[in-house]
Scaffold this motif. Sequence first.
Motif, PDB file in Angstrom:
ATOM      1  N   THR A  89     -28.291 -29.607  -1.567  1.00  0.00           N
ATOM      2  CA  THR A  89     -29.653 -28.127  -2.055  1.00  0.00           C
ATOM      3  C   THR A  89     -29.524 -27.258  -2.758  1.00  0.00           C
ATOM      4  O   THR A  89     -30.346 -26.900  -3.430  1.00  0.00           O
ATOM      5  CB  THR A  89     -29.165 -27.100  -0.793  1.00  0.00           C
ATOM      6  N   GLN A  90     -28.463 -27.054  -3.873  1.00  0.00           N
ATOM      7  CA  GLN A  90     -28.357 -25.995  -4.595  1.00  0.00           C
ATOM      8  C   GLN A  90     -29.165 -26.672  -6.001  1.00  0.00           C
ATOM      9  O   GLN A  90     -29.640 -26.161  -6.510  1.00  0.00           O
ATOM     10  CB  GLN A  90     -27.071 -25.884  -4.990  1.00  0.00           C
ATOM     11  N   SER A  93     -32.692 -26.613  -6.266  1.00  0.00           N
ATOM     12  CA  SER A  93     -33.010 -24.867  -6.232  1.00  0.00           C
ATOM     13  C   SER A  93     -33.255 -24.440  -7.679  1.00  0.00           C
ATOM     14  O   SER A  93     -33.354 -23.159  -8.211  1.00  0.00           O
ATOM     15  CB  SER A  93     -33.121 -24.548  -5.218  1.00  0.00           C
ATOM     16  N   ASN A 148     -33.395 -20.800  -2.142  1.00  0.00           N
ATOM     17  CA  ASN A 148     -32.392 -21.830  -1.865  1.00  0.00           C
ATOM     18  C   ASN A 148     -31.894 -20.898  -0.128  1.00  0.00           C
ATOM     19  O   ASN A 148     -32.494 -22.214   0.821  1.00  0.00           O
ATOM     20  CB  ASN A 148     -31.072 -21.640  -1.918  1.00  0.00           C
ATOM     21  N   GLY A 152     -33.330 -22.705   3.593  1.00  0.00           N
ATOM     22  CA  GLY A 152     -32.800 -22.457   4.476  1.00  0.00           C
ATOM     23  C   GLY A 152     -33.272 -22.448   6.058  1.00  0.00           C
ATOM     24  O   GLY A 152     -33.308 -22.316   7.275  1.00  0.00           O
ATOM     25  N   THR A 155     -36.297 -23.717   7.464  1.00  0.00           N
ATOM     26  CA  THR A 155     -36.015 -25.060   7.865  1.00  0.00           C
ATOM     27  C   THR A 155     -35.317 -24.757   9.375  1.00  0.00           C
ATOM     28  O   THR A 155     -35.682 -25.752  10.629  1.00  0.00           O
ATOM     29  CB  THR A 155     -35.068 -26.186   6.837  1.00  0.00           C
ATOM     30  N   LEU A 250     -33.901 -29.973  -2.239  1.00  0.00           N
ATOM     31  CA  LEU A 250     -33.510 -28.969  -1.712  1.00  0.00           C
ATOM     32  C   LEU A 250     -34.076 -28.753  -0.356  1.00  0.00           C
ATOM     33  O   LEU A 250     -33.497 -28.160   0.614  1.00  0.00           O
ATOM     34  CB  LEU A 250     -34.969 -27.558  -2.624  1.00  0.00           C
ATOM     35  N   TRP A 251     -34.936 -29.069   0.886  1.00  0.00           N
ATOM     36  CA  TRP A 251     -35.533 -29.781   1.995  1.00  0.00           C
ATOM     37  C   TRP A 251     -34.938 -30.344   2.675  1.00  0.00           C
ATOM     38  O   TRP A 251     -34.363 -29.617   3.886  1.00  0.00           O
ATOM     39  CB  TRP A 251     -37.303 -29.802   2.202  1.00  0.00           C
ATOM     40  N   GLY A 253     -31.109 -31.076   2.027  1.00  0.00           N
ATOM     41  CA  GLY A 253     -30.470 -30.661   2.172  1.00  0.00           C
ATOM     42  C   GLY A 253     -29.959 -29.173   2.955  1.00  0.00           C
ATOM     43  O   GLY A 253     -29.303 -29.100   3.787  1.00  0.00           O
ATOM     44  N   SER A 254     -31.384 -28.809   3.289  1.00  0.00           N
ATOM     45  CA  SER A 254     -30.944 -27.595   3.632  1.00  0.00           C
ATOM     46  C   SER A 254     -31.552 -28.148   5.952  1.00  0.00           C
ATOM     47  O   SER A 254     -31.542 -27.182   6.106  1.00  0.00           O
ATOM     48  CB  SER A 254     -32.839 -26.721   3.336  1.00  0.00           C
ATOM     49  N   THR A 257     -27.789 -28.755   6.771  1.00  0.00           N
ATOM     50  CA  THR A 257     -26.900 -28.008   7.292  1.00  0.00           C
ATOM     51  C   THR A 257     -26.989 -27.831   8.888  1.00  0.00           C
ATOM     52  O   THR A 257     -25.035 -28.698   9.248  1.00  0.00           O
ATOM     53  CB  THR A 257     -27.165 -27.078   6.138  1.00  0.00           C
TER      54      THR A 257
END
Length: 354
Positions: A89-90, A93, A148, A152, A155, A250-251, A253-254, A257
């Motif tokens: 995710t990081q 971003s 980020n 999060g 999502t 980004l999307w 990974g979010s 989590t």
Amino acid sequence: MSVNEAAYKDLEPAVVPAGDRTGPAHTVLGSSLPRMLLAVAVAATVVVLGVTHWTTVSEGAAGLARANSAWLVVAALGTASIWVAGTVTQIGSMSLRPPVGRLLAVQVAASFANHVLPAGSGGMGINIRFLRKHGLGPGAAVGSVGLNTLVGMVTHTLLLVVAVAVSPSLARGIQVPGSWRETAARAAGPAGWVLLGICGVLLAGALAAAVRPAWRRRMTGRVAAAGRRAGEELRRLWGVLRDPYRAAALWLGSLSTPLLHAVILYAVLRSLGVAVTVGTAVVLYLVVSSLSAFVPSPGGIGALDVAMLGGLAAIGVSSAVALGAVVGYRLITVWLPLLPSAFVLAVLLRRRII
């Protein structure tokens, strides 16, 4: 070169100014006194948290000792995967590409900070310092971490809407003890005072600028410069979002989590012999984590526990088993990773990576 030096050779910063490692304020370890004290404070925090929550830790260990070890391995792998998801995710971003191994270590360290400070503020601060060390300006670093966080939240909200739509009866059945009106009032009270203070400072600055022409010119220049920097950094963030590969990271990974947290809860429940489906565990976690967000606390400790107990009771889990599941979930996601994440944070501080 010793074994320890070889193991952490990859964590060394790419460029370190020569003047940063010399001077009377530095110790023989190559770290400034404030950094050394901060590393000691990290270790002390681990000890204090362990002592103050020793009953919870011991009960969780005793309960997990009788659980199915195969499912506990799945839960532990899920916890490690959360760090990987945070790294992905990081990466999505920000406009630069730091070493992936170093970025993963920062996410491990950030998890410790999130367990100490409420509302994820500790992890955000560590990521901002890391990005600043790698060349991003203050606004760009804050914007990257803010993006980020924003994605999060989006999502998580989307997943929550889907979960409630799929299983509305389960979502309605989850009840948390206490008055939500009082909870909202307690949460809004400090925020209201902070907002009022910010407005007062801005008003005082505007009045001072109106009285003194020199102050007005100085303030106008600073505001214009800050606006230009913000515009440049927003354009950089927009470029990040337009990159399909970074946007996918980004999307995805979010999205991963909260789903990984649900998988951990599912594995802990199965290890205790609770027959529950993955879909039920996902709905349960999304709803209770959203409810606990009304009461910000370090790592969600306390608020999430109570909400999760209510959720497990709603799906028919007995009180004893529900308590064991909550304690086991906390042990795997918080207490067991606490020591290694604190150690990684201390290493990053000593190596001046953050």
